[in-house]
Design an enzyme around this catalytic site. Structure first.
Site, PDB file in Angstrom:
ATOM      1  N   GLU A 149      67.869 -31.033  39.266  1.00  0.00           N
ATOM      2  CA  GLU A 149      69.248 -30.521  39.289  1.00  0.00           C
ATOM      3  C   GLU A 149      69.311 -29.045  38.878  1.00  0.00           C
ATOM      4  O   GLU A 149      70.377 -28.551  38.506  1.00  0.00           O
ATOM      5  CB  GLU A 149      70.153 -31.351  38.362  1.00  0.00           C
ATOM      6  CG  GLU A 149      70.396 -32.780  38.802  1.00  0.00           C
ATOM      7  CD  GLU A 149      71.146 -32.930  40.114  1.00  0.00           C
ATOM      8  OE1 GLU A 149      71.615 -31.916  40.663  1.00  0.00           O
ATOM      9  OE2 GLU A 149      71.238 -34.069  40.594  1.00  0.00           O
ATOM     10  N   HIS A 173      74.838 -39.188  31.925  1.00  0.00           N
ATOM     11  CA  HIS A 173      75.453 -40.353  32.574  1.00  0.00           C
ATOM     12  C   HIS A 173      76.342 -41.093  31.579  1.00  0.00           C
ATOM     13  O   HIS A 173      76.048 -42.219  31.181  1.00  0.00           O
ATOM     14  CB  HIS A 173      74.358 -41.267  33.128  1.00  0.00           C
ATOM     15  CG  HIS A 173      73.523 -40.627  34.196  1.00  0.00           C
ATOM     16  ND1 HIS A 173      72.512 -41.292  34.839  1.00  0.00           N
ATOM     17  CD2 HIS A 173      73.552 -39.382  34.752  1.00  0.00           C
ATOM     18  CE1 HIS A 173      71.947 -40.471  35.744  1.00  0.00           C
ATOM     19  NE2 HIS A 173      72.559 -39.312  35.691  1.00  0.00           N
ATOM     20  N   HIS A 212      74.192 -32.210  31.862  1.00  0.00           N
ATOM     21  CA  HIS A 212      74.495 -33.302  32.790  1.00  0.00           C
ATOM     22  C   HIS A 212      74.032 -34.596  32.130  1.00  0.00           C
ATOM     23  O   HIS A 212      72.874 -34.713  31.711  1.00  0.00           O
ATOM     24  CB  HIS A 212      73.784 -33.107  34.130  1.00  0.00           C
ATOM     25  CG  HIS A 212      73.810 -34.338  34.982  1.00  0.00           C
ATOM     26  ND1 HIS A 212      74.986 -34.943  35.364  1.00  0.00           N
ATOM     27  CD2 HIS A 212      72.812 -35.101  35.498  1.00  0.00           C
ATOM     28  CE1 HIS A 212      74.706 -36.019  36.081  1.00  0.00           C
ATOM     29  NE2 HIS A 212      73.397 -36.135  36.179  1.00  0.00           N
ATOM     30  N   HIS A 267      78.279 -41.667  38.716  1.00  0.00           N
ATOM     31  CA  HIS A 267      77.028 -41.005  38.367  1.00  0.00           C
ATOM     32  C   HIS A 267      77.082 -40.438  36.945  1.00  0.00           C
ATOM     33  O   HIS A 267      76.325 -40.876  36.091  1.00  0.00           O
ATOM     34  CB  HIS A 267      76.741 -39.899  39.397  1.00  0.00           C
ATOM     35  CG  HIS A 267      75.430 -39.212  39.202  1.00  0.00           C
ATOM     36  ND1 HIS A 267      74.722 -38.628  40.213  1.00  0.00           N
ATOM     37  CD2 HIS A 267      74.695 -38.986  38.076  1.00  0.00           C
ATOM     38  CE1 HIS A 267      73.600 -38.102  39.733  1.00  0.00           C
ATOM     39  NE2 HIS A 267      73.574 -38.305  38.431  1.00  0.00           N
ATOM     40  N   GLU A 283      94.021 -35.536  20.254  1.00  0.00           N
ATOM     41  CA  GLU A 283      93.178 -34.341  20.335  1.00  0.00           C
ATOM     42  C   GLU A 283      92.888 -33.892  21.776  1.00  0.00           C
ATOM     43  O   GLU A 283      92.477 -32.751  21.999  1.00  0.00           O
ATOM     44  CB  GLU A 283      91.839 -34.596  19.636  1.00  0.00           C
ATOM     45  CG  GLU A 283      90.999 -35.640  20.345  1.00  0.00           C
ATOM     46  CD  GLU A 283      89.639 -35.891  19.702  1.00  0.00           C
ATOM     47  OE1 GLU A 283      89.250 -35.173  18.778  1.00  0.00           O
ATOM     48  OE2 GLU A 283      88.959 -36.831  20.165  1.00  0.00           O
TER      49      GLU A 283
HETATM   50 ZN   LIG Z   1      72.244 -37.693  36.954  1.00  0.00          ZN
END
Ligand SMILES: [Zn+2]
Length: 270
Positions: free
Chosen positions: A116, A141, A139, A210, A169
């Site tokens: 990525e 999950h 990134h 994802h 909040e």
């Molecule tokens: Zn991922």
């Protein structure tokens, strides 16, 4: 040279990755993190005059020319990063032309940065255009956000307001809301492009079914943002088992934003 494993940036990076693993967000080789390092913080630990192993980039990254990035390795497990950061992550320097990077530290067995990387570099470029203090892309999950993406209409306004309404909040922490891109195959140019387009406006972007991509000026701020949004998603999924529940209404949200001097996304609330 000082021992890089004792540096603040390696400690912060490893600790947050370990925390995300322990949160159950990053099974197997899920997740990737990148952290823009300043030359002055890196130079006590690495001889920056040396050249590194060349890694071709999939995007034009000339806007990051000369920048140093600490990033997780492709196929590496978050579970293992804290125990051995050098085997599971690397520090790269983006070339002046932006077509390749040099791997200056880590991944000595010939491995490469995360698949990525294009998403990370595009997102750094996009955030730096709107915030020159920006430094971190994560990134991960996040579990409840994934669940919520499976059952809630993927409309940014509705999704954001469902989250804002559940915890006082929230509108203060993410007044711009959450961005959402269509489901897409990971690791390709399109997901990176779509994420970069969104992350200019939204500091956190949902990849349906994802995970999320979040940005921050520090490791703490990027992680804290994900924690906050993830907790709201957890509350949403639990509370929806009940037929009648209260939420913070629009009038109260506007008062909150005003009290904490944040500007909520005008597309979502007036
Ligand atoms: Zn991922």
């Amino acid at each position: 040279m000082k021992n890089i494993l004792e540096s603040k940036f390696i400690q912060e990076f490893s600790n947050v990755i370990d925390r995300m693993y322990l949160n159950g967000w990053d099974e197997r080789n899920a997740g990737n993190v990148s952290y823009l390092l300043l030359e002055e913080e890196l130079s006590p630990y690495l001889d920056l005059s040396k050249k590194g192993r060349v890694h071709q980039l999939q995007i034009d990254a000339h806007k990051l020319a000369g920048k140093y990035v600490l990033v997780t390795g492709s196929g590496k497990y978050f579970r293992n990063v804290k125990g051995n950061p050098e085997a599971n992550s690397c520090i790269i320097r983006i070339s002046q032309c932006g077509t390749h990077a040099e791997i200056l530290w880590g991944l000595k067995e010939g491995e490469v940065p995360t698949s990525e990387l294009s998403t990370h570099l595009s997102s750094h470029i996009a955030r730096l255009e709107v915030d020159d203090t920006h430094r971190v892309i994560i990134h991960t999950h996040a579990t409840y956000l994934n669940i919520m993406s499976a059952v809630v209409d993927l409309d940014e306004k509705n999704f954001t307001k469902a989250l804002w309404g559940l915890n006082t909040e929230n509108i203060i922490i993410f007044p711009e809301g959450i961005g959402i891109i269509p489901w897409e195959i990971p690791g390709n140019g399109l997901i990176g492009k779509n994420t970069a387009n969104k992350i200019k406006t939204y500091k956190i972007v949902l990849w349906p079914l994802h995970g999320v991509v979040a940005s921050g000026e520090t490791v703490d701020s990027a992680f804290g943002l994900i924690e906050t949004v993830e907790k709201a998603a957890m509350m949403y999924m639990v509370i929806n088992n009940y037929s009648n529940y209260k939420t913070i209404n629009d009038e109260e949200l506007i008062k909150l934003a005003s009290a904490f001097k944040v500007t909520p996304n005008k597309e979502f609330i007036k």
